[in-house]
Design a protein around this motif. Structure first.
Motif, short mmCIF file in Angstrom:
data_model
loop_
_atom_site.label_atom_id
_atom_site.label_comp_id
_atom_site.label_asym_id
_atom_site.label_seq_id
_atom_site.Cartn_x
_atom_site.Cartn_y
_atom_site.Cartn_z
N LEU A 4 0.85 -1.19 0.00
CA LEU A 4 0.00 0.00 0.00
C LEU A 4 0.88 1.24 0.00
CD1 LEU A 4 -2.74 1.46 0.37
CD2 LEU A 4 -2.43 1.16 2.84
N VAL A 5 0.61 2.15 -0.90
CA VAL A 5 1.40 3.37 -1.01
C VAL A 5 0.48 4.53 -1.32
CG1 VAL A 5 1.90 3.01 -3.45
CG2 VAL A 5 3.48 4.35 -2.06
N GLN A 6 0.86 5.71 -0.89
CA GLN A 6 0.07 6.90 -1.18
C GLN A 6 0.33 7.38 -2.60
OE1 GLN A 6 0.97 9.83 1.82
NE2 GLN A 6 -0.44 8.91 3.29
N PRO A 7 -0.62 8.08 -3.19
CA PRO A 7 -0.38 8.66 -4.52
C PRO A 7 0.89 9.50 -4.53
CG PRO A 7 -2.69 8.85 -3.92
CD PRO A 7 -1.98 8.35 -2.70
N GLY A 8 1.66 9.32 -5.60
CA GLY A 8 2.95 10.00 -5.70
C GLY A 8 4.10 9.21 -5.14
N GLY A 9 3.81 8.13 -4.46
CA GLY A 9 4.85 7.30 -3.87
C GLY A 9 5.49 6.34 -4.85
N SER A 10 6.40 5.52 -4.31
CA SER A 10 7.15 4.59 -5.14
C SER A 10 7.13 3.19 -4.54
CB SER A 10 8.61 5.04 -5.26
OG SER A 10 8.72 6.30 -5.88
N LEU A 11 7.25 2.21 -5.40
CA LEU A 11 7.43 0.82 -5.02
C LEU A 11 8.37 0.17 -6.02
CD1 LEU A 11 3.83 -0.46 -4.15
CD2 LEU A 11 5.73 -0.17 -2.54
N ARG A 12 9.04 -0.88 -5.56
CA ARG A 12 9.89 -1.67 -6.45
C ARG A 12 9.47 -3.13 -6.35
NH1 ARG A 12 16.16 -3.52 -6.07
NH2 ARG A 12 16.73 -3.37 -8.26
N LEU A 13 9.04 -3.67 -7.47
CA LEU A 13 8.66 -5.07 -7.55
C LEU A 13 9.85 -5.90 -8.01
CD1 LEU A 13 5.14 -4.84 -9.24
CD2 LEU A 13 5.75 -4.60 -6.83
N SER A 14 9.93 -7.11 -7.48
CA SER A 14 10.96 -8.06 -7.90
C SER A 14 10.31 -9.37 -8.29
CB SER A 14 11.97 -8.31 -6.78
OG SER A 14 12.63 -7.14 -6.39
N CYS A 15 10.93 -10.07 -9.22
CA CYS A 15 10.46 -11.38 -9.65
C CYS A 15 11.68 -12.27 -9.84
CB CYS A 15 9.66 -11.29 -10.94
SG CYS A 15 9.23 -12.89 -11.65
N ALA A 16 11.83 -13.23 -8.95
CA ALA A 16 12.97 -14.14 -9.02
C ALA A 16 12.56 -15.42 -9.74
CB ALA A 16 13.47 -14.45 -7.62
N ALA A 17 13.29 -15.74 -10.79
CA ALA A 17 13.03 -16.95 -11.56
C ALA A 17 14.03 -18.03 -11.14
CB ALA A 17 13.15 -16.67 -13.05
N SER A 18 13.53 -19.23 -10.93
CA SER A 18 14.40 -20.34 -10.56
C SER A 18 13.95 -21.60 -11.27
CB SER A 18 14.39 -20.54 -9.04
OG SER A 18 13.10 -20.88 -8.60
N GLY A 19 14.83 -22.61 -11.26
CA GLY A 19 14.50 -23.86 -11.91
C GLY A 19 15.37 -24.07 -13.14
N SER A 20 14.82 -24.79 -14.10
CA SER A 20 15.58 -25.17 -15.30
C SER A 20 15.53 -24.05 -16.33
CB SER A 20 15.01 -26.45 -15.88
OG SER A 20 15.04 -27.50 -14.93
N ILE A 21 16.33 -23.02 -16.10
CA ILE A 21 16.38 -21.86 -17.00
C ILE A 21 17.67 -21.90 -17.77
CG2 ILE A 21 16.38 -19.35 -17.15
CD1 ILE A 21 14.89 -19.35 -14.46
N PHE A 22 17.57 -21.96 -19.10
CA PHE A 22 18.79 -22.00 -19.90
C PHE A 22 19.08 -20.65 -20.53
CE2 PHE A 22 16.13 -22.42 -23.64
CZ PHE A 22 15.10 -23.23 -23.24
N ARG A 23 18.08 -19.90 -20.86
CA ARG A 23 18.30 -18.56 -21.40
C ARG A 23 16.99 -17.78 -21.35
NH1 ARG A 23 18.19 -15.74 -26.32
NH2 ARG A 23 17.14 -17.50 -27.33
N ILE A 24 17.09 -16.57 -20.87
CA ILE A 24 15.90 -15.71 -20.83
C ILE A 24 15.97 -14.75 -22.00
CG2 ILE A 24 14.67 -13.93 -19.57
CD1 ILE A 24 15.55 -15.25 -16.99
N SER A 25 15.00 -14.86 -22.91
CA SER A 25 14.97 -13.96 -24.05
C SER A 25 14.05 -12.78 -23.82
CB SER A 25 14.53 -14.70 -25.31
OG SER A 25 13.25 -15.27 -25.11
N ILE A 26 13.06 -12.96 -22.96
CA ILE A 26 12.12 -11.89 -22.69
C ILE A 26 11.42 -12.16 -21.36
CG2 ILE A 26 10.18 -12.96 -23.89
CD1 ILE A 26 9.49 -10.14 -24.95
N MET A 27 11.16 -11.09 -20.61
CA MET A 27 10.33 -11.16 -19.41
C MET A 27 9.47 -9.92 -19.38
SD MET A 27 12.62 -12.74 -16.28
CE MET A 27 11.17 -13.08 -15.27
#
Length: 115
Positions: A11-34
């Motif tokens: 929850l953030v007030q208007p004008g505020g900031s947040l940073r989202l993260s997404c950690a990928a794990s498992g059998s990853i050989f190459r990421i071409s796009i996310m």
């Protein structure tokens, strides 16, 4: 098999900031796009931002100049820096990774912008 785990919503007030993260794990050989998608109540899921392994980015018009997508290839982690947040940014944000013949989605993280 690939797993995507998102974090950073809240929850953030208007004008505020947040940073989202997404950690990928498992059998990853190459990421071409996310990408980051979002879905607001009673609306369809929409593409927010996309980044290629080579660093090319795309933003939907409503977030240009406010959001920044980035990827740490060494950590297989996707980020979304969200500044100048508005109430209309309120939604569940999903991480997306097409890998091999499968589309992978994170579980979603709630972002609420409200005073």
């Amino acid at each position: 098999q690939v797993q995507l785990v998102e974090s950073g919503g809240g929850l953030v007030q208007p004008g505020g900031s947040l940073r989202l993260s997404c950690a990928a794990s498992g059998s990853i050989f190459r990421i071409s796009i996310m990408a980051w998608y979002r879905q607001a109540p009673e609306k369809e899921r929409e593409l927010v931002a996309r980044v290629t392994g080579g660093g090319s980015v795309y933003y939907t018009d409503s977030v240009k100049g406010r959001f920044t997508i980035s990827i740490d290839n060494a950590k297989n982690t996707l980020y979304l820096q969200m500044n100048s947040l508005k109430p209309e940014d309120t939604a569940i944000y999903y991480c997306y990774l097409p890998h091999g013949a499968t589309d992978y989605w994170g579980q979603g993280t709630q972002v609420t912008v409200s005073s």
